[in-house]
Design a protein around this motif. Structure first.
Motif, PDB file in Angstrom:
ATOM      1  N   GLU A 132      56.546 -16.753 -50.120  1.00 55.84           N
ATOM      2  CA  GLU A 132      56.019 -17.936 -49.440  1.00 55.84           C
ATOM      3  C   GLU A 132      55.255 -17.575 -48.173  1.00 55.84           C
ATOM      4  O   GLU A 132      54.177 -18.123 -47.915  1.00 55.84           O
ATOM      5  N   VAL A 133      55.768 -16.649 -47.386  1.00 56.89           N
ATOM      6  CA  VAL A 133      55.173 -16.321 -46.088  1.00 56.89           C
ATOM      7  C   VAL A 133      54.028 -15.321 -46.205  1.00 56.89           C
ATOM      8  O   VAL A 133      52.978 -15.475 -45.571  1.00 56.89           O
ATOM      9  N   THR A 134      54.207 -14.257 -46.998  1.00 56.28           N
ATOM     10  CA  THR A 134      53.201 -13.193 -47.057  1.00 56.28           C
ATOM     11  C   THR A 134      52.252 -13.330 -48.247  1.00 56.28           C
ATOM     12  O   THR A 134      51.177 -12.737 -48.247  1.00 56.28           O
ATOM     13  N   GLY A 135      52.661 -14.084 -49.273  1.00 60.85           N
ATOM     14  CA  GLY A 135      51.855 -14.167 -50.482  1.00 60.85           C
ATOM     15  C   GLY A 135      52.069 -13.000 -51.420  1.00 60.85           C
ATOM     16  O   GLY A 135      51.415 -12.903 -52.462  1.00 60.85           O
ATOM     17  N   LEU A 136      52.993 -12.098 -51.084  1.00 59.47           N
ATOM     18  CA  LEU A 136      53.229 -10.892 -51.866  1.00 59.47           C
ATOM     19  C   LEU A 136      54.651 -10.850 -52.412  1.00 59.47           C
ATOM     20  O   LEU A 136      55.556 -11.504 -51.892  1.00 59.47           O
ATOM     21  N   THR A 137      54.844 -10.043 -53.432  1.00 66.68           N
ATOM     22  CA  THR A 137      56.177  -9.853 -53.987  1.00 66.68           C
ATOM     23  C   THR A 137      56.840  -8.628 -53.368  1.00 66.68           C
ATOM     24  O   THR A 137      56.170  -7.724 -52.864  1.00 66.68           O
ATOM     25  N   CYS A 138      58.157  -8.622 -53.420  1.00 69.19           N
ATOM     26  CA  CYS A 138      58.909  -7.468 -52.964  1.00 69.19           C
ATOM     27  C   CYS A 138      60.045  -7.211 -53.946  1.00 69.19           C
ATOM     28  O   CYS A 138      60.405  -8.078 -54.743  1.00 69.19           O
ATOM     29  N   SER A 139      60.580  -6.004 -53.900  1.00 71.13           N
ATOM     30  CA  SER A 139      61.742  -5.669 -54.708  1.00 71.13           C
ATOM     31  C   SER A 139      62.924  -5.443 -53.789  1.00 71.13           C
ATOM     32  O   SER A 139      62.779  -4.853 -52.712  1.00 71.13           O
ATOM     33  N   VAL A 140      64.098  -5.908 -54.211  1.00 73.80           N
ATOM     34  CA  VAL A 140      65.290  -5.863 -53.375  1.00 73.80           C
ATOM     35  C   VAL A 140      66.382  -5.071 -54.071  1.00 73.80           C
ATOM     36  O   VAL A 140      66.650  -5.265 -55.263  1.00 73.80           O
ATOM     37  N   GLY A 141      66.991  -4.168 -53.323  1.00 71.99           N
ATOM     38  CA  GLY A 141      68.159  -3.446 -53.803  1.00 71.99           C
ATOM     39  C   GLY A 141      69.312  -3.694 -52.858  1.00 71.99           C
ATOM     40  O   GLY A 141      69.110  -3.761 -51.638  1.00 71.99           O
ATOM     41  N   ALA A 142      70.514  -3.858 -53.384  1.00 67.86           N
ATOM     42  CA  ALA A 142      71.687  -4.095 -52.539  1.00 67.86           C
ATOM     43  C   ALA A 142      72.846  -3.249 -53.037  1.00 67.86           C
ATOM     44  O   ALA A 142      73.052  -3.097 -54.246  1.00 67.86           O
ATOM     45  N   ALA A 143      73.592  -2.674 -52.087  1.00 67.14           N
ATOM     46  CA  ALA A 143      74.717  -1.817 -52.429  1.00 67.14           C
ATOM     47  C   ALA A 143      75.654  -1.733 -51.227  1.00 67.14           C
ATOM     48  O   ALA A 143      75.275  -2.098 -50.108  1.00 67.14           O
TER      49      ALA A 143
END
Length: 391
Positions: A132-143
């Motif tokens: 919504e803010v940047t117009g770009l996608t990101c990938s998220v990793g959590a551990a």
């Protein structure tokens, strides 16, 4: 309370920004980098990666792999602008955010379940807000630990999310290729291959003492990683470790006079950056890359910390004088490191440390003029000829 660390990685960041700003590039094999045959790819879109094109690859090789590649020049100012927006998004979710680079960051998600729900819901909200803010996608990793969060963010790229639950850490690591552990490079892999180590599970066939005996402190850390142990958390502030400048020439050169002029221009940039950020360093490093791509570095540690342009330049010239130029030079650069902490303001009740070399009046005057009128307002006489011939 369960510890959670998230790693957020913007997808093909530089290339994605170019495709966002120019709709004609969307869906096409785009790479950011120099268009000449001497150029290097600095970022590749997912469309061009299908052909095997990767960052740091020469433009010549990239064109061989993908004749239809579209090369666009980089716009670092624009990338930093979008990066600032991205970091702002992350700070909406947690006060503990560590910017790892222009396109990636770590976020401490411990205890955020009470605000945003389970960890996977937190990840989805971050991704939606980022888009919504940047117009770009990101990938998220959590551990539960930092290094696994980084590995997880790369599992389902692009626009992906991967969560490693605490009970999944051991089985996940058992089959994980050891080369996936951040910091494990080619040389270490060669050593590990001698012991038939392919996965993290293979590391645990021997105890910690076995690896410490063979790899020193790195052996102990490697064994810890294979067990899912990482003492590093999310650090909100990180002091700079070095400051450098370098240039790749349009034509190789063996002219020491020309190389010296480049060192002066670079020393000015490095000195100015050091003074602006309040750092002084003890070690000056010269970097030289020859036409055959062989690279050497030469360093000298000074008796006092410095941000003085002249001191940096003269030390770099001293190091260059020790280098035999049997081949033409493709790239030259200079850097300052070994900061020993940020230079602090001296109070009225203290004397300035004797080891700190004072900033010259000339440097102060030049910095003041450039800050007010722009970086091109003042040019050293020695660099005038370079300025006239710059394209």
């Amino acid at each position: 309370m369960q510890t959670w660390i998230l790693h957020i990685d913007m997808d093909a960041f530089f290339a994605s920004v170019e495709q966002m700003d120019n709709p004609e590039l969307r869906g096409k094999p785009v790479a950011v980098g120099g268009s000449s045959d001497r150029g290097v790819v600095s970022a590749a879109s997912y469309e061009v990666r299908k052909f095997g094109v990767r960052s740091a690859m020469s433009v010549v090789k990239a064109r061989q792999l993908c004749p239809d590649i579209i090369l666009v020049p980089g716009r670092m100012k624009r990338y930093k602008e979008i990066s600032a927006l991205a970091m702002g998004v992350l700070q909406e979710f947690s006060p503990t955010v560590e910017k790892a680079s222009v396109d990636e960051a770590y976020l401490d998600g411990t205890g955020l379940e009470r605000l945003f729900g389970p960890i996977d819901e937190l990840g989805r909200q971050i991704k939606a807000r980022m888009k919504e803010v940047t117009g770009l996608t990101c990938s998220v990793g959590a551990a539960p630990v930092r290094f696994l969060a980084k590995i997880a963010s790369d599992m389902n790229k692009p626009d992906g999310m991967f969560i490693i639950q605490p009970h999944e850490v051991e089985p996940f690591l058992h089959t994980l290729p050891v080369k996936k552990i951040p910091g494990v490079g080619k040389k270490l892999l060669q050593i590990l291959n001698r012991y038939r180590v392919i996965t993290c599970g293979d590391i645990l066939k021997h105890d910690r003492a076995f690896w410490q005996e063979r790899l020193g402190k790195y052996g102990g850390a490697l064994h810890d990683r294979a067990r899912g142990i990482d003492p590093n958390g999310v650090v909100t502030t990180s002091a700079a470790k070095s400051c450098s400048a370098e240039n790749t020439f349009s034509e190789d050169t063996g002219d020491r006079g020309q190389l010296t002029k480049w060192l002066l221009a670079q020393s000015e940039r490095v000195g100015s950056d050091l003074r602006r950020h309040g750092y002084k360093g003890r070690t000056v490093t010269l970097k030289v890359k020859f036409a055959d791509f062989k690279q050497i570095t030469r360093s000298k540690t000074l008796s006092a910390r410095t941000d003085n342009t002249t001191v940096i330049f003269e030390t770099a010239c001293e190091l260059l004088a020790q280098v035999e130029l049997r081949r033409a030079v493709r790239l030259i650069g200079v850097g300052v490191s070994n900061f020993e902490g940020k230079v602090r303001q001296i109070t009225l009740f203290e004397d300035a440390p004797e080891t700190v070399e004072q900033t010259s009046e000339l440097d102060r005057a030049v910095d003041a003029v450039r800050q007010r009128f722009g970086s091109g307002a003042v040019t050293r006489m020695e660099l005038l000829s370079m300025k006239k011939h710059k394209k």
